[in-house]
Design an enzyme around this catalytic site. Structure first.
Site, PDB file in Angstrom:
ATOM      1  N   ASP A 171      -4.507 -61.073  -9.385  1.00  0.00           N
ATOM      2  CA  ASP A 171      -3.220 -60.854  -8.713  1.00  0.00           C
ATOM      3  C   ASP A 171      -2.222 -60.579  -9.840  1.00  0.00           C
ATOM      4  O   ASP A 171      -2.623 -60.117 -10.926  1.00  0.00           O
ATOM      5  CB  ASP A 171      -2.836 -62.070  -7.846  1.00  0.00           C
ATOM      6  CG  ASP A 171      -1.647 -61.766  -6.927  1.00  0.00           C
ATOM      7  OD1 ASP A 171      -1.818 -61.021  -5.963  1.00  0.00           O
ATOM      8  OD2 ASP A 171      -0.537 -62.270  -7.195  1.00  0.00           O
ATOM      9  N   LYS A 179      -5.766 -68.640  -2.321  1.00  0.00           N
ATOM     10  CA  LYS A 179      -4.941 -68.075  -3.396  1.00  0.00           C
ATOM     11  C   LYS A 179      -4.737 -69.136  -4.447  1.00  0.00           C
ATOM     12  O   LYS A 179      -4.749 -70.334  -4.139  1.00  0.00           O
ATOM     13  CB  LYS A 179      -3.570 -67.634  -2.864  1.00  0.00           C
ATOM     14  CG  LYS A 179      -2.907 -66.559  -3.709  1.00  0.00           C
ATOM     15  CD  LYS A 179      -3.443 -65.177  -3.377  1.00  0.00           C
ATOM     16  CE  LYS A 179      -2.774 -64.085  -4.162  1.00  0.00           C
ATOM     17  NZ  LYS A 179      -3.087 -62.745  -3.625  1.00  0.00           N
TER      18      LYS A 179
HETATM   19  P1  NAD Z   1       1.071 -56.335 -11.774  1.00  0.00           P
HETATM   20  O1  NAD Z   1       1.400 -57.528 -12.572  1.00  0.00           O
HETATM   21  O2  NAD Z   1       0.007 -55.402 -12.248  1.00  0.00           O
HETATM   22  O3  NAD Z   1       2.408 -55.455 -11.522  1.00  0.00           O
HETATM   23  C1  NAD Z   1       3.610 -55.970 -11.018  1.00  0.00           C
HETATM   24  C2  NAD Z   1       4.717 -54.967 -11.370  1.00  0.00           C
HETATM   25  O4  NAD Z   1       5.922 -55.330 -10.714  1.00  0.00           O
HETATM   26  C3  NAD Z   1       5.033 -54.910 -12.859  1.00  0.00           C
HETATM   27  O5  NAD Z   1       5.184 -53.547 -13.237  1.00  0.00           O
HETATM   28  C4  NAD Z   1       6.385 -55.640 -12.950  1.00  0.00           C
HETATM   29  O6  NAD Z   1       7.152 -55.216 -14.046  1.00  0.00           O
HETATM   30  C5  NAD Z   1       6.992 -55.212 -11.642  1.00  0.00           C
HETATM   31  N1  NAD Z   1       8.117 -56.024 -11.191  1.00  0.00           N
HETATM   32  C6  NAD Z   1       8.277 -57.365 -11.187  1.00  0.00           C
HETATM   33  N2  NAD Z   1       9.490 -57.700 -10.700  1.00  0.00           N
HETATM   34  C7  NAD Z   1      10.111 -56.531 -10.384  1.00  0.00           C
HETATM   35  C8  NAD Z   1      11.381 -56.198  -9.847  1.00  0.00           C
HETATM   36  N3  NAD Z   1      12.267 -57.147  -9.508  1.00  0.00           N
HETATM   37  N4  NAD Z   1      11.692 -54.886  -9.664  1.00  0.00           N
HETATM   38  C9  NAD Z   1      10.817 -53.928  -9.980  1.00  0.00           C
HETATM   39  N5  NAD Z   1       9.600 -54.179 -10.495  1.00  0.00           N
HETATM   40  C10 NAD Z   1       9.253 -55.463 -10.698  1.00  0.00           C
HETATM   41  O7  NAD Z   1       0.733 -56.883 -10.305  1.00  0.00           O
HETATM   42  P2  NAD Z   1      -0.086 -56.158  -9.151  1.00  0.00           P
HETATM   43  O8  NAD Z   1      -1.467 -56.656  -9.200  1.00  0.00           O
HETATM   44  O9  NAD Z   1       0.189 -54.701  -9.162  1.00  0.00           O
HETATM   45  O10 NAD Z   1       0.601 -56.830  -7.885  1.00  0.00           O
HETATM   46  C11 NAD Z   1       1.822 -56.347  -7.323  1.00  0.00           C
HETATM   47  C12 NAD Z   1       1.912 -56.784  -5.884  1.00  0.00           C
HETATM   48  O11 NAD Z   1       0.756 -56.282  -5.191  1.00  0.00           O
HETATM   49  C13 NAD Z   1       1.894 -58.311  -5.668  1.00  0.00           C
HETATM   50  O12 NAD Z   1       2.665 -58.613  -4.530  1.00  0.00           O
HETATM   51  C14 NAD Z   1       0.439 -58.597  -5.385  1.00  0.00           C
HETATM   52  O13 NAD Z   1       0.257 -59.803  -4.672  1.00  0.00           O
HETATM   53  C15 NAD Z   1       0.094 -57.362  -4.568  1.00  0.00           C
HETATM   54  N6  NAD Z   1      -1.339 -57.077  -4.484  1.00  0.00           N
HETATM   55  C16 NAD Z   1      -2.088 -56.802  -5.587  1.00  0.00           C
HETATM   56  C17 NAD Z   1      -3.452 -56.566  -5.468  1.00  0.00           C
HETATM   57  C18 NAD Z   1      -4.324 -56.204  -6.628  1.00  0.00           C
HETATM   58  O14 NAD Z   1      -5.510 -55.896  -6.406  1.00  0.00           O
HETATM   59  N7  NAD Z   1      -3.823 -56.187  -7.841  1.00  0.00           N
HETATM   60  C19 NAD Z   1      -4.048 -56.599  -4.198  1.00  0.00           C
HETATM   61  C20 NAD Z   1      -3.249 -56.859  -3.083  1.00  0.00           C
HETATM   62  C21 NAD Z   1      -1.904 -57.103  -3.246  1.00  0.00           C
END
Ligand code: NAD
Length: 418
Positions: free
Chosen positions: A146, A106
């Protein structure tokens, strides 16, 4: 009650919990509780006004017993060495849970990306790639998106790497735009596995997903796609949130229209299709059938866990429950489908992208989705069988039992040499 909310300590506790159900030497367990290496860089980058600013950045390579290190790159002000270490470890056990031949890594940059121009973000991303270049590569360590990174950043990483290495190497990074060697279905993959995991969980519990009420915390890549696909299964998404607030409608939200509103305004807040605005905490404690945390770590702690009223939690985010929250929810008989299975769609389709890059051959979206479904359903079944056979208190420990065993078997097969 005080609790450890350092995500790296949470990871180590999860490994220890699983070790109790396995018969490995303490030294072998200790070895997989720490990263193999962490690179720390300080990126000195010229800003648009000509001033130089320095950004702290990390790449953690946690374990490579089962294949090249693999994992996303996060841009966020709260990125820290321990967070990156935890996220890289969760990647190891995620890849092992769904049985794809990768280790875990990561990366992250301590930055609030909204404060910088596109040109500045490009220079920062290229500086980061240059810093980690000695340790990445299609057979060594493969970054991916991410939080706050996506196709654009992956394309910059690929271009920088290929330019510096004087080669073509699309497999150095996944989550690229289709035109740069990305895979059909990758953008949706994480949300798709959350949908599949939710479907399997409801099926396992003997309840109907059709008509189930759903709340989704975080409306980015993972959360918004999960919401749409769960909605398409016939469930009713009644609440969604982002960092600015939450919206609620007991009759169900139009998940696509809410996404368009967020794309246009930067937030779901103010979406006219919602009956009311609620707080982020209200959303997490709504009386719904399914809660999908899809934002950041530690969203639900010990105190909040007492007030959670959902019957099922499917973790789209990495590490959204603290270990003590996990204990409370296990005690209260809430079914939690752990992150290392539920959000594994992202890395699984990243793996398919990498396979296509190596073959220089593209799969159809239908093939990608079919293969993803097979991987997630097989892994879910294995989790449930392990949970029942070993009598683990919850599905998370079952997932770690499966994953730790696979990692240590790979290590054992390789032998131990200095
Ligand atoms: P992203 O940046 O696209 O979205 C994150 C969202 O969370 C945003 O809408 C943001 O406004 C919101 N957010 C942040 N703090 C918040 C809070 N306190 N309350 C409510 N909403 C809040 O990121 P993503 O890629 O969707 O990732 C989100 C999670 O999923 C992370 O934990 C990431 O590690 C995990 N994840 C993502 C992927 C991927 O392929 N994108 C894969 C596996 C895991």
């Amino acid at each position: 009650m005080s609790e450890a909310v350092n995500p790296f300590e949470s990871l180590q506790e999860q490994i220890d919990d699983a070790a109790e159900y396995l018969d490995f030497e303490p030294g072998a367990i200790e070895r997989i509780k720490h990263p193999e290496r962490v690179l720390e860089a300080n990126l000195a980058v010229e800003m648009d006004d000509g001033e130089v600013e320095v950004f702290r950045a990390y790449r953690s390579q946690f374990n490579g017993d089962r294949g090249p290190y693999k994992g996303g790159v996060r841009y966020h002000p709260n990125v820290s060495r321990d967070e990156v270490k935890a996220l890289s470890g969760w990647m190891v056990f995620k890849c092992a849970t769904v049985d794809i031949p990768y280790g875990g890594g990561k990366g992250g940059i301590v930055i609030e990306p909204d404060d910088y121009s596109d040109a500045e973000l490009e220079r920062i991303t290229r500086a980061f790639t240059s810093a980690i270049r000695p340790i990445i590569g299609p057979d060594r360590d493969i970054p991916a998106p991410d939080v706050n990174t996506g196709q654009r950043e992956m394309d910059w990483i690929k271009d920088t790497y290929e330019t510096l290495e004087d080669t073509t190497a699309p497999g150095v990074v996944t989550g690229k735009a289709i035109g740069s060697g990305g895979s059909a279905g990758r953008v949706e993959a994480t949300g798709r596995s959350v949908m599949l995991a939710s479907r399997e969980a409801f099926d396992y519990l003997g309840t109907d997903v059709e008509g189930a009420t759903v709340a989704v915390q975080g409306y980015g890549n993972a959360g918004s796609v999960a919401a749409r696909l769960i909605d398409e299964m016939g469930a009713s998404v009644v609440a969604v949130s982002d960092s600015q607030g939450a919206i609620y409608d007991p009759d169900g939200l139009d998940t696509e229209a809410a996404k368009e509103h967020k794309n246009g305004t930067g937030s779901v807040v103010g979406f006219e299709g919602a009956a009311e605005e609620i707080t982020n905490e209200d959303l997490l404690t709504l009386d719904v059938d399914l809660l999908v945390p899809a934002a950041l770590e530690n969203a639900i702690n010990y105190d909040l866990a007492q007030d959670v009223r959902a019957d099922v939690i499917v973790e789209a985010a990495n590490g959204p429950l603290t270990p003590r929250a996990d204990d409370v929810l296990t005690e209260r008989d809430v079914t939690v489908v752990p992150d290392i299975l539920a959000n594994a769609g992202g890395v699984t389709v990243s793996y398919f992208e990498w396979v296509q890059n190596r073959q220089r051959f593209s799969w159809t979206e239908e093939r990608v989705n079919d293969e993803l479904e097979r991987v997630i359903v097989t892994a879910f079944d294995r989790l449930v069988a392990t949970h029942e056979e070993r009598g683990t208190p919850n599905l998370r420990i079952a997932a770690y039992v499966v994953a730790v065993q696979r990692v240590l078997e790979a290590y054992g097969q390789a032998g131990n040499w200095p």
